[in-house]
Design an enzyme around this catalytic site. Structure first.
Site, PDB file in Angstrom:
ATOM      1  N   ARG A  47       0.892  -1.163   0.020  1.00 38.68           N
ATOM      2  CA  ARG A  47      -0.123  -0.266  -0.002  1.00 38.68           C
ATOM      3  C   ARG A  47       0.799   1.250   0.099  1.00 38.68           C
ATOM      4  O   ARG A  47       1.979   1.157   0.513  1.00 38.68           O
ATOM      5  CB  ARG A  47      -0.879   0.021   1.224  1.00 38.68           C
ATOM      6  CG  ARG A  47      -1.919  -1.056   1.217  1.00 38.68           C
ATOM      7  CD  ARG A  47      -2.979  -1.067   2.351  1.00 38.68           C
ATOM      8  NE  ARG A  47      -3.849  -2.195   2.693  1.00 38.68           N
ATOM      9  CZ  ARG A  47      -4.540  -2.602   1.767  1.00 38.68           C
ATOM     10  NH1 ARG A  47      -5.104  -1.908   0.675  1.00 38.68           N
ATOM     11  NH2 ARG A  47      -5.274  -3.696   2.129  1.00 38.68           N
ATOM     12  N   SER A  50       2.605   2.200   3.305  1.00 41.93           N
ATOM     13  CA  SER A  50       3.305   0.917   3.843  1.00 41.93           C
ATOM     14  C   SER A  50       4.921   1.224   4.485  1.00 41.93           C
ATOM     15  O   SER A  50       5.632   1.818   3.657  1.00 41.93           O
ATOM     16  CB  SER A  50       3.354  -0.366   3.027  1.00 41.93           C
ATOM     17  OG  SER A  50       4.278  -1.395   3.625  1.00 41.93           O
ATOM     18  N   ASP A  82      -3.948 -14.173   7.897  1.00 43.49           N
ATOM     19  CA  ASP A  82      -5.470 -15.039   7.378  1.00 43.49           C
ATOM     20  C   ASP A  82      -6.372 -14.197   7.838  1.00 43.49           C
ATOM     21  O   ASP A  82      -7.509 -14.219   6.971  1.00 43.49           O
ATOM     22  CB  ASP A  82      -5.383 -16.525   8.266  1.00 43.49           C
ATOM     23  CG  ASP A  82      -4.317 -17.509   7.898  1.00 43.49           C
ATOM     24  OD1 ASP A  82      -4.131 -17.523   6.480  1.00 43.49           O
ATOM     25  OD2 ASP A  82      -3.785 -18.294   8.780  1.00 43.49           O
ATOM     26  N   GLU A  83      -6.439 -13.463   8.885  1.00 44.11           N
ATOM     27  CA  GLU A  83      -7.585 -12.798   9.313  1.00 44.11           C
ATOM     28  C   GLU A  83      -8.083 -11.713   8.539  1.00 44.11           C
ATOM     29  O   GLU A  83      -9.022 -10.959   8.421  1.00 44.11           O
ATOM     30  CB  GLU A  83      -7.479 -12.394  10.469  1.00 44.11           C
ATOM     31  CG  GLU A  83      -6.383 -11.250  10.996  1.00 44.11           C
ATOM     32  CD  GLU A  83      -5.077 -12.103  11.262  1.00 44.11           C
ATOM     33  OE1 GLU A  83      -4.318 -11.465  12.117  1.00 44.11           O
ATOM     34  OE2 GLU A  83      -4.909 -13.168  10.926  1.00 44.11           O
ATOM     35  N   HIS A 106      -0.789 -20.992   3.438  1.00 43.24           N
ATOM     36  CA  HIS A 106      -1.299 -21.478   4.316  1.00 43.24           C
ATOM     37  C   HIS A 106      -2.614 -22.100   3.947  1.00 43.24           C
ATOM     38  O   HIS A 106      -3.306 -20.967   3.013  1.00 43.24           O
ATOM     39  CB  HIS A 106      -1.568 -20.607   5.686  1.00 43.24           C
ATOM     40  CG  HIS A 106      -2.191 -21.110   6.830  1.00 43.24           C
ATOM     41  ND1 HIS A 106      -2.061 -22.586   7.139  1.00 43.24           N
ATOM     42  CD2 HIS A 106      -2.870 -20.650   7.637  1.00 43.24           C
ATOM     43  CE1 HIS A 106      -2.753 -22.707   8.330  1.00 43.24           C
ATOM     44  NE2 HIS A 106      -3.218 -21.675   8.616  1.00 43.24           N
ATOM     45  N   GLY A 132       9.516 -17.750   8.343  1.00 41.39           N
ATOM     46  CA  GLY A 132      10.173 -17.194   7.498  1.00 41.39           C
ATOM     47  C   GLY A 132      11.887 -16.790   7.776  1.00 41.39           C
ATOM     48  O   GLY A 132      12.781 -16.939   6.462  1.00 41.39           O
ATOM     49  N   GLU A 229      16.539 -26.038  28.777  1.00 39.95           N
ATOM     50  CA  GLU A 229      16.802 -27.484  28.230  1.00 39.95           C
ATOM     51  C   GLU A 229      15.839 -27.868  26.869  1.00 39.95           C
ATOM     52  O   GLU A 229      16.249 -28.598  26.225  1.00 39.95           O
ATOM     53  CB  GLU A 229      16.585 -28.382  29.129  1.00 39.95           C
ATOM     54  CG  GLU A 229      17.807 -28.229  30.479  1.00 39.95           C
ATOM     55  CD  GLU A 229      17.934 -29.523  31.235  1.00 39.95           C
ATOM     56  OE1 GLU A 229      17.260 -30.534  30.959  1.00 39.95           O
ATOM     57  OE2 GLU A 229      18.649 -29.631  32.174  1.00 39.95           O
TER      58      GLU A 229
END
Length: 324
Positions: A47, A50, A82-83, A106, A132, A229
Protein backbone atom coordinates in the site's frame (compact mmCIF):
# COMPACT_ATOMS: atom_id res chain seq x y z
CA UNK A 1 4.86 -40.34 0.80
CA UNK A 2 5.15 -38.27 -2.37
CA UNK A 3 8.36 -36.30 -1.80
CA UNK A 4 10.21 -34.35 -4.48
CA UNK A 5 13.62 -32.70 -4.32
CA UNK A 6 15.49 -30.21 -6.49
CA UNK A 7 16.69 -32.74 -9.02
CA UNK A 8 13.09 -33.91 -9.57
CA UNK A 9 11.73 -30.46 -10.41
CA UNK A 10 11.98 -28.43 -13.60
CA UNK A 11 12.53 -24.70 -12.87
CA UNK A 12 11.41 -23.72 -16.39
CA UNK A 13 7.73 -23.00 -15.55
CA UNK A 14 8.81 -19.78 -13.79
CA UNK A 15 11.28 -18.72 -16.48
CA UNK A 16 10.45 -15.25 -17.73
CA UNK A 17 7.57 -14.87 -15.28
CA UNK A 18 7.16 -12.04 -12.79
CA UNK A 19 6.05 -12.93 -9.28
CA UNK A 20 4.22 -10.44 -7.09
CA UNK A 21 4.60 -10.94 -3.36
CA UNK A 22 1.68 -9.42 -1.49
CA UNK A 23 2.80 -8.69 2.04
CA UNK A 24 6.29 -8.19 3.45
CA UNK A 25 6.07 -9.87 6.82
CA UNK A 26 7.74 -13.01 8.10
CA UNK A 27 7.11 -15.17 5.04
CA UNK A 28 6.84 -12.39 2.46
CA UNK A 29 10.30 -11.02 3.10
CA UNK A 30 11.98 -14.43 3.12
CA UNK A 31 10.25 -15.75 0.03
CA UNK A 32 10.82 -12.55 -1.95
CA UNK A 33 14.54 -12.55 -1.18
CA UNK A 34 14.94 -16.25 -1.90
CA UNK A 35 13.15 -15.86 -5.23
CA UNK A 36 15.35 -12.90 -6.14
CA UNK A 37 18.50 -14.85 -5.29
CA UNK A 38 17.21 -17.70 -7.47
CA UNK A 39 17.09 -15.35 -10.44
CA UNK A 40 13.33 -14.79 -10.47
CA UNK A 41 11.87 -11.36 -11.24
CA UNK A 42 10.05 -10.28 -8.08
CA UNK A 43 7.98 -7.26 -7.15
CA UNK A 44 6.62 -6.62 -3.66
CA UNK A 45 3.12 -5.17 -3.71
CA UNK A 46 2.47 -2.67 -0.92
CA UNK A 47 0.00 0.00 0.00
CA UNK A 48 1.08 3.58 -0.54
CA UNK A 49 1.57 4.23 3.17
CA UNK A 50 3.37 0.96 3.94
CA UNK A 51 6.43 1.31 6.17
CA UNK A 52 7.84 -1.84 4.53
CA UNK A 53 8.57 -0.03 1.26
CA UNK A 54 11.98 1.25 2.33
CA UNK A 55 12.93 -2.04 3.98
CA UNK A 56 12.11 -3.95 0.82
CA UNK A 57 13.97 -1.51 -1.39
CA UNK A 58 16.98 -1.54 0.93
CA UNK A 59 17.06 -5.32 0.52
CA UNK A 60 17.31 -4.84 -3.25
CA UNK A 61 13.70 -5.72 -4.07
CA UNK A 62 11.47 -3.92 -6.52
CA UNK A 63 8.27 -2.50 -5.01
CA UNK A 64 5.08 -1.09 -6.45
CA UNK A 65 1.61 -0.15 -5.36
CA UNK A 66 -0.49 -3.20 -4.57
CA UNK A 67 -2.82 -3.06 -7.57
CA UNK A 68 -0.05 -2.36 -10.08
CA UNK A 69 2.20 -5.09 -8.70
CA UNK A 70 -0.59 -7.66 -8.96
CA UNK A 71 -1.57 -6.57 -12.46
CA UNK A 72 2.01 -6.85 -13.69
CA UNK A 73 2.61 -10.43 -12.52
CA UNK A 74 1.85 -13.89 -13.86
CA UNK A 75 2.13 -15.40 -10.38
CA UNK A 76 0.81 -13.70 -7.22
CA UNK A 77 1.58 -14.96 -3.70
CA UNK A 78 -0.78 -13.84 -0.94
CA UNK A 79 1.48 -13.81 2.13
CA UNK A 80 -0.60 -11.74 4.53
CA UNK A 81 -2.35 -12.63 7.81
CA UNK A 82 -5.25 -15.06 7.50
CA UNK A 83 -7.66 -12.71 9.24
CA UNK A 84 -7.33 -10.01 6.55
CA UNK A 85 -6.58 -12.12 3.49
CA UNK A 86 -10.20 -12.22 2.33
CA UNK A 87 -10.54 -8.44 2.32
CA UNK A 88 -7.25 -8.01 0.46
CA UNK A 89 -8.17 -10.61 -2.16
CA UNK A 90 -11.48 -8.88 -2.87
CA UNK A 91 -9.55 -5.63 -3.26
CA UNK A 92 -7.11 -7.02 -5.82
CA UNK A 93 -9.29 -9.59 -7.60
CA UNK A 94 -10.00 -7.29 -10.55
CA UNK A 95 -6.25 -6.66 -10.98
CA UNK A 96 -5.30 -10.32 -11.45
CA UNK A 97 -4.49 -11.12 -15.07
CA UNK A 98 -6.72 -13.73 -16.69
CA UNK A 99 -5.15 -17.17 -16.36
CA UNK A 100 -2.56 -16.09 -13.80
CA UNK A 101 -1.59 -18.23 -10.80
CA UNK A 102 -2.53 -17.35 -7.23
CA UNK A 103 -0.46 -18.93 -4.46
CA UNK A 104 -0.79 -19.31 -0.71
CA UNK A 105 1.50 -20.47 2.09
CA UNK A 106 -1.32 -21.51 4.42
CA UNK A 107 -4.42 -23.46 3.54
CA UNK A 108 -6.96 -21.64 5.70
CA UNK A 109 -8.15 -19.08 3.16
CA UNK A 110 -9.10 -21.68 0.56
CA UNK A 111 -10.11 -24.52 2.89
CA UNK A 112 -12.60 -22.38 4.81
CA UNK A 113 -13.64 -20.33 1.76
CA UNK A 114 -12.36 -17.05 3.18
CA UNK A 115 -11.13 -16.51 -0.38
CA UNK A 116 -13.21 -17.79 -3.31
CA UNK A 117 -10.99 -17.14 -6.32
CA UNK A 118 -12.07 -16.50 -9.88
CA UNK A 119 -12.51 -19.64 -11.94
CA UNK A 120 -9.88 -18.64 -14.53
CA UNK A 121 -7.01 -18.70 -11.99
CA UNK A 122 -4.60 -21.47 -11.06
CA UNK A 123 -4.64 -21.92 -7.28
CA UNK A 124 -1.66 -23.52 -5.55
CA UNK A 125 -0.12 -23.97 -2.11
CA UNK A 126 3.53 -23.90 -1.06
CA UNK A 127 3.66 -24.01 2.74
CA UNK A 128 7.15 -23.96 4.29
CA UNK A 129 7.14 -25.81 7.60
CA UNK A 130 8.79 -23.12 9.67
CA UNK A 131 9.13 -19.35 10.11
CA UNK A 132 10.35 -17.07 7.36
CA UNK A 133 13.51 -16.15 9.26
CA UNK A 134 14.60 -19.81 9.23
CA UNK A 135 13.53 -20.22 5.59
CA UNK A 136 15.82 -17.35 4.65
CA UNK A 137 18.81 -18.38 6.77
CA UNK A 138 18.65 -21.99 5.52
CA UNK A 139 18.55 -20.76 1.93
CA UNK A 140 21.61 -18.59 2.52
CA UNK A 141 23.42 -21.61 3.99
CA UNK A 142 22.68 -23.65 0.89
CA UNK A 143 20.09 -25.73 2.73
CA UNK A 144 16.30 -25.86 2.68
CA UNK A 145 13.13 -26.25 4.69
CA UNK A 146 10.48 -28.90 4.06
CA UNK A 147 7.28 -27.56 2.52
CA UNK A 148 3.87 -28.97 1.69
CA UNK A 149 2.44 -28.35 -1.77
CA UNK A 150 -0.95 -28.70 -3.34
CA UNK A 151 -3.08 -27.50 -6.24
CA UNK A 152 -6.71 -26.55 -5.62
CA UNK A 153 -7.53 -25.44 -9.18
CA UNK A 154 -5.60 -26.22 -12.34
CA UNK A 155 -7.12 -23.95 -14.97
CA UNK A 156 -4.01 -23.78 -17.17
CA UNK A 157 -2.92 -27.39 -16.90
CA UNK A 158 0.42 -26.14 -15.54
CA UNK A 159 -0.50 -25.34 -11.93
CA UNK A 160 1.40 -28.33 -10.54
CA UNK A 161 4.55 -27.41 -12.42
CA UNK A 162 4.31 -23.76 -11.33
CA UNK A 163 3.82 -24.76 -7.69
CA UNK A 164 6.80 -27.13 -7.71
CA UNK A 165 9.03 -24.62 -9.51
CA UNK A 166 8.06 -22.02 -6.92
CA UNK A 167 8.92 -24.37 -4.06
CA UNK A 168 12.25 -25.04 -5.73
CA UNK A 169 12.98 -21.33 -6.22
CA UNK A 170 12.48 -20.49 -2.52
CA UNK A 171 14.82 -23.33 -1.56
CA UNK A 172 12.33 -25.76 -0.06
CA UNK A 173 13.04 -28.50 -2.59
CA UNK A 174 16.57 -28.75 -1.18
CA UNK A 175 14.92 -30.46 1.81
CA UNK A 176 11.82 -31.79 0.09
CA UNK A 177 8.35 -30.89 -1.18
CA UNK A 178 5.63 -33.16 0.20
CA UNK A 179 2.30 -33.54 -1.61
CA UNK A 180 -0.63 -32.53 0.56
CA UNK A 181 -3.89 -30.59 0.28
CA UNK A 182 -5.11 -27.20 1.44
CA UNK A 183 -7.30 -28.90 4.03
CA UNK A 184 -4.62 -31.22 5.40
CA UNK A 185 -2.06 -28.42 5.66
CA UNK A 186 -4.52 -26.06 7.33
CA UNK A 187 -5.94 -28.52 9.84
CA UNK A 188 -2.60 -30.01 10.87
CA UNK A 189 -0.96 -26.60 11.18
CA UNK A 190 -3.76 -25.14 13.32
CA UNK A 191 -3.88 -28.31 15.43
CA UNK A 192 -0.16 -28.07 16.12
CA UNK A 193 -0.53 -24.43 17.16
CA UNK A 194 -3.47 -25.19 19.44
CA UNK A 195 -2.61 -28.56 20.89
CA UNK A 196 1.07 -29.46 20.58
CA UNK A 197 4.06 -27.15 20.07
CA UNK A 198 2.95 -23.53 20.29
CA UNK A 199 0.13 -23.85 22.83
CA UNK A 200 0.79 -26.61 25.39
CA UNK A 201 4.60 -26.61 25.49
CA UNK A 202 4.96 -22.95 26.57
CA UNK A 203 2.13 -23.45 29.07
CA UNK A 204 3.72 -26.54 30.64
CA UNK A 205 7.08 -24.74 30.81
CA UNK A 206 5.47 -21.81 32.61
CA UNK A 207 3.60 -24.07 35.01
CA UNK A 208 6.72 -26.07 35.81
CA UNK A 209 8.64 -22.86 36.41
CA UNK A 210 5.92 -21.63 38.80
CA UNK A 211 5.80 -24.93 40.72
CA UNK A 212 9.56 -24.90 41.29
CA UNK A 213 9.63 -21.24 42.36
CA UNK A 214 6.68 -21.81 44.74
CA UNK A 215 8.68 -24.70 46.26
CA UNK A 216 11.64 -22.43 47.00
CA UNK A 217 13.81 -23.05 43.93
CA UNK A 218 15.46 -19.87 42.65
CA UNK A 219 13.91 -18.42 39.46
CA UNK A 220 17.22 -18.73 37.64
CA UNK A 221 17.56 -22.45 38.36
CA UNK A 222 13.86 -23.03 37.59
CA UNK A 223 14.27 -21.23 34.26
CA UNK A 224 17.32 -23.21 33.24
CA UNK A 225 15.58 -26.50 34.09
CA UNK A 226 12.12 -25.83 32.64
CA UNK A 227 12.93 -23.54 29.72
CA UNK A 228 16.64 -23.61 28.97
CA UNK A 229 16.79 -27.34 28.28
CA UNK A 230 14.08 -27.22 25.64
CA UNK A 231 16.59 -26.31 22.91
CA UNK A 232 18.65 -29.37 23.91
CA UNK A 233 15.58 -31.57 23.52
CA UNK A 234 14.76 -30.09 20.13
CA UNK A 235 18.34 -30.45 18.96
CA UNK A 236 18.52 -34.11 19.94
CA UNK A 237 15.22 -34.90 18.22
CA UNK A 238 16.41 -33.16 15.05
CA UNK A 239 19.70 -35.08 15.10
CA UNK A 240 18.53 -38.51 16.25
CA UNK A 241 14.73 -38.70 16.12
CA UNK A 242 12.42 -39.21 19.13
CA UNK A 243 13.79 -42.66 20.03
CA UNK A 244 17.39 -41.54 19.58
CA UNK A 245 16.74 -38.54 21.81
CA UNK A 246 15.77 -40.78 24.72
CA UNK A 247 18.79 -43.01 24.17
CA UNK A 248 21.10 -39.96 24.29
CA UNK A 249 20.08 -38.82 27.77
CA UNK A 250 21.04 -40.33 31.12
CA UNK A 251 19.25 -43.33 32.60
CA UNK A 252 17.90 -41.09 35.37
CA UNK A 253 16.49 -38.61 32.85
CA UNK A 254 15.03 -41.37 30.70
CA UNK A 255 13.40 -43.12 33.67
CA UNK A 256 12.03 -39.82 34.97
CA UNK A 257 10.50 -39.14 31.55
CA UNK A 258 9.08 -42.67 31.41
CA UNK A 259 7.43 -42.33 34.83
CA UNK A 260 6.39 -38.69 34.78
CA UNK A 261 5.30 -38.05 31.19
CA UNK A 262 2.29 -40.40 31.04
CA UNK A 263 1.02 -39.13 34.42
CA UNK A 264 0.57 -35.68 32.90
CA UNK A 265 -0.16 -36.56 29.27
CA UNK A 266 -2.85 -39.19 29.68
CA UNK A 267 -5.93 -40.26 27.72
CA UNK A 268 -7.84 -37.21 28.90
CA UNK A 269 -5.36 -35.06 27.00
CA UNK A 270 -5.92 -37.16 23.87
CA UNK A 271 -9.65 -36.55 24.15
CA UNK A 272 -9.09 -32.81 24.54
CA UNK A 273 -6.86 -32.87 21.47
CA UNK A 274 -9.59 -34.63 19.48
CA UNK A 275 -12.09 -32.01 20.59
CA UNK A 276 -9.78 -29.19 19.51
CA UNK A 277 -9.25 -30.83 16.12
CA UNK A 278 -13.00 -31.17 15.69
CA UNK A 279 -13.51 -27.50 16.45
CA UNK A 280 -10.81 -26.54 13.96
CA UNK A 281 -12.37 -28.70 11.25
CA UNK A 282 -15.78 -27.18 11.91
CA UNK A 283 -14.36 -23.72 11.17
CA UNK A 284 -14.75 -22.35 14.70
CA UNK A 285 -11.17 -21.09 14.88
CA UNK A 286 -11.37 -19.36 11.50
CA UNK A 287 -14.39 -17.46 12.80
CA UNK A 288 -12.66 -16.74 16.12
CA UNK A 289 -9.61 -15.33 14.32
CA UNK A 290 -11.74 -12.87 12.38
CA UNK A 291 -13.51 -11.76 15.57
CA UNK A 292 -10.15 -11.21 17.27
CA UNK A 293 -9.01 -9.01 14.38
CA UNK A 294 -12.25 -7.01 14.58
CA UNK A 295 -11.62 -6.36 18.30
CA UNK A 296 -8.19 -4.92 17.61
CA UNK A 297 -6.58 -8.12 18.96
CA UNK A 298 -7.74 -7.27 22.48
CA UNK A 299 -7.14 -10.72 23.98
CA UNK A 300 -3.79 -11.12 22.31
CA UNK A 301 -2.61 -7.71 23.46
CA UNK A 302 -3.65 -8.53 27.03
CA UNK A 303 -1.83 -11.87 26.90
CA UNK A 304 1.30 -10.24 25.45
CA UNK A 305 1.33 -7.63 28.22
CA UNK A 306 1.04 -10.31 30.89
CA UNK A 307 3.82 -12.39 29.32
CA UNK A 308 6.19 -9.41 29.14
CA UNK A 309 5.72 -8.68 32.85
CA UNK A 310 5.97 -12.28 34.10
CA UNK A 311 8.67 -13.49 36.47
CA UNK A 312 9.74 -16.03 33.85
CA UNK A 313 10.37 -13.29 31.27
CA UNK A 314 12.18 -11.18 33.87
CA UNK A 315 14.38 -14.18 34.68
CA UNK A 316 15.15 -14.56 31.00
CA UNK A 317 16.22 -10.91 30.86
CA UNK A 318 18.53 -11.35 33.85
CA UNK A 319 20.13 -14.47 32.46
CA UNK A 320 20.50 -12.92 29.02
CA UNK A 321 21.97 -9.61 30.22
CA UNK A 322 25.66 -9.15 29.35
CA UNK A 323 28.09 -9.42 32.21
CA UNK A 324 28.96 -6.06 33.71
Amino acid sequence: MDLLREEDIDPAPLAGKRIAIVGFGNQGRAQALNLKDSGIEVVVGLRGNSASKFEAQAAGLATDLLDRAVASAEVVMLLIPDEVIGDVYREIEHCLSEGSALGFSHGLAIHFKVVEPRSDLDIFLIAPKGPGSALRSLYQQGEGMYALWSVAHDRSGNARDIALAYGRAIGCARAGLIASSFGEECESDLFNEHAVVWGPIPEIMAMGFDVLVEAGISPEVAYLECVGELKLLAGLIEQRGPAGMREAISNAAELGAFLGGPRLIDESVREKMRKILGEIRAGHFAEELKREEASGYARLEHARTQARSSLMQETFRRLSAPNE
